[in-house]
Design an enzyme around this catalytic site. Structure first.
Site, short mmCIF file in Angstrom:
data_model
loop_
_atom_site.label_atom_id
_atom_site.label_comp_id
_atom_site.label_asym_id
_atom_site.label_seq_id
_atom_site.Cartn_x
_atom_site.Cartn_y
_atom_site.Cartn_z
N MET A 148 0.86 -1.20 0.00
CA MET A 148 0.00 0.00 0.00
C MET A 148 0.89 1.23 0.00
SD MET A 148 -3.34 -0.73 0.87
CE MET A 148 -4.20 -2.18 1.49
N ASP A 205 3.97 -5.60 12.46
CA ASP A 205 4.58 -6.14 11.24
C ASP A 205 6.09 -6.34 11.42
OD1 ASP A 205 2.14 -6.15 9.94
OD2 ASP A 205 2.43 -4.17 9.05
N ALA A 257 11.16 4.93 16.54
CA ALA A 257 11.30 5.83 15.39
C ALA A 257 9.94 5.98 14.73
CB ALA A 257 12.33 5.27 14.40
N SER A 263 10.93 2.99 10.12
CA SER A 263 11.38 2.76 11.52
C SER A 263 12.02 1.38 11.71
CB SER A 263 10.19 2.90 12.47
OG SER A 263 9.30 1.78 12.35
N1 LIG Z 1 5.75 0.39 23.79
C1 LIG Z 1 6.46 -0.68 23.40
N2 LIG Z 1 7.63 -0.98 24.00
C2 LIG Z 1 8.35 -2.06 23.63
N3 LIG Z 1 7.97 -2.91 22.64
C3 LIG Z 1 6.81 -2.67 22.02
C4 LIG Z 1 5.99 -1.54 22.36
N4 LIG Z 1 4.90 -1.58 21.56
C5 LIG Z 1 5.04 -2.66 20.77
N5 LIG Z 1 6.18 -3.33 21.03
C6 LIG Z 1 6.68 -4.54 20.38
O1 LIG Z 1 5.97 -4.74 19.18
C7 LIG Z 1 5.20 -5.95 19.23
C8 LIG Z 1 3.89 -5.76 18.53
O2 LIG Z 1 3.18 -4.71 19.18
P1 LIG Z 1 1.59 -4.65 19.24
O3 LIG Z 1 1.09 -5.80 20.03
O4 LIG Z 1 1.23 -3.28 19.67
O5 LIG Z 1 1.24 -4.91 17.71
P2 LIG Z 1 0.15 -4.20 16.80
O6 LIG Z 1 -1.00 -3.77 17.64
O7 LIG Z 1 -0.11 -5.13 15.68
O8 LIG Z 1 0.98 -2.96 16.32
P3 LIG Z 1 0.57 -1.85 15.26
O9 LIG Z 1 -0.88 -2.07 14.92
O10 LIG Z 1 0.85 -0.57 15.99
O11 LIG Z 1 1.49 -2.11 14.13
C9 LIG Z 1 5.09 -6.28 20.71
O12 LIG Z 1 4.89 -7.65 20.91
C10 LIG Z 1 6.44 -5.79 21.21
O13 LIG Z 1 7.44 -6.72 20.90
K LIG Z 2 7.33 2.98 14.21
#
Ligand SMILES: Nc1ncnc2c1ncn2[C@@H]1O[C@H](COP(=O)(O)OP(=O)(O)OP(=O)(O)O)[C@@H](O)[C@H]1O
Ligand SMILES: [K+]
Length: 309
Positions: free
Chosen positions: A12, A256, A291, A297
């Protein structure tokens, strides 16, 4: 060199406008900044895997238009094989038009376009690459039946399947559970799939048990700053794998980054325990939250602590 990580998924183009406030219906507002980003869950995951050093191939469809041309260039710059990136004249490259106001609120219009034209024929053309991979990764930003078919092709050749049910579908075809060696979802997706709102580790464990009952071999629920919960048929006692404490500036794309990193470890370090692979993938995703942007990032191997490799 054959691709070890093969991703079947979406591309996308993000078109982002920054404004002080969001326009009302029929209104024109003046923005102060515009930028274009590369996104789509399939491409994001493939890019993260490639930046860690994986030999990757992305099977996807973009338009025969300037966004599509730029996307192919972006994949090449990341060292991803584009042998099975098809450019179609029948639809435009997928876009996400995003407006963000100064409070960080947004409105988004996604037009999947060419992504929804990726079909069975495209998979058949790529079958050699799919069947020779170590890991096949799929999500739901293309036609779900095509993702399912790719998982089945991989399974039939003994290729490990990593499935990320995003964006979540309440009526997900139950075959997805059976054809996923690793089923990796976030809290929102977990709730849509199971009806269990996930607010803590115990909720995630309940989700994990339910998804094992549906046929998954191993379930990972990502928990943002809390890291992940994992549970498997082999190790039915759920484990919490915490993420390190970092100062998050933008968590967009973290999920991702995690999936792409996990695919890399599954393909290149198959002897590591699943817990260790998840711990390392948490480390990589936690770098991405420090980032801004999505692919912009994602860390490269050379910039990461070498004990991750
Ligand atoms: N605030 C944070 N500090 C450290 N690691 C994080 C943080 N937020 C996310 N992560 C890392 O990223 C992984 C995926 O995050 P999350 O569960 O928020 O996925 P998501 O909701 O699919 O993310 P997004 O939709 O924002 O791409 C977590 O399992 C962790 O390893
Ligand atoms: K990011």
């Amino acid at each position: 060199m054959a691709a070890q990580v093969v991703v079947v998924g979406s591309c996308m183009t993000d078109l982002v406008s920054l404004t002080t406030r969001l326009p009302r219906a029929g209104e024109t507002v003046l923005g102060h900044k515009f930028f274009i980003g590369f996104g789509g869950k399939g491409a994001n995951q493939c890019v993260q895997s490639a930046r860690l050093g994986a030999n990757t191939s992305l099977i996807c469809k973009v338009g025969k238009d300037s966004f599509g041309n730029d996307y192919v260039e972006n994949l090449k710059k990341n060292g991803i094989s584009t042998a099975f990136v098809d450019q179609t004249t029948d639809a435009a490259t997928g876009t996400a038009s995003i407006i963000v106001n100064s409070e960080g609120q947004n409105v988004i219009v996604i037009v999947p376009g060419a992504n929804l034209l990726l079909n069975s024929e495209d998979l058949k053309r790529a079958s050699d690459v799919i069947c020779k991979a170590k890991v096949l990764v799929c999500q739901l930003e293309i036609t779900p039946a095509v993702s399912l078919e790719a998982l089945k092709m991989a399974r039939a050749s003994g290729v490990k399947t990593l499935f990320n049910p995003a964006p979540a579908l309440a009526d997900l075809d139950p075959q997805f559970y059976i054809y996923s060696d690793i089923f990796c979802c976030n809290e929102t997706e977990a709730e849509i799939l199971t009806g269990i709102p996930v607010g803590n580790l115990e909720d995630a464990e309940k989700v994990g048990r339910m998804l094992l009952e549906r046929g998954c071999k191993l379930v990972i629920v990502t928990l943002g700053a809390e890291g992940c919960m994992m549970i498997s048929v082999e190790e039915p006692i759920p484990k919490h794998v915490p993420a390190g404490k970092v100062r998050a500036v933008d968590t967009t794309g973290a999920g991702d980054s995690f999936v792409g990193a996990l695919a890399f470890y599954l393909a290149y370090y198959p002897k590591l325990s699943m817990e260790e692979m998840i711990r390392k993938s948490n480390c990589i995703a936690s770098v991405s939250v420090q980032a801004s942007g999505t692919q912009s990032s994602y860390p490269y191997r050379k910039d990461l602590p070498q004990d991750l490799f």
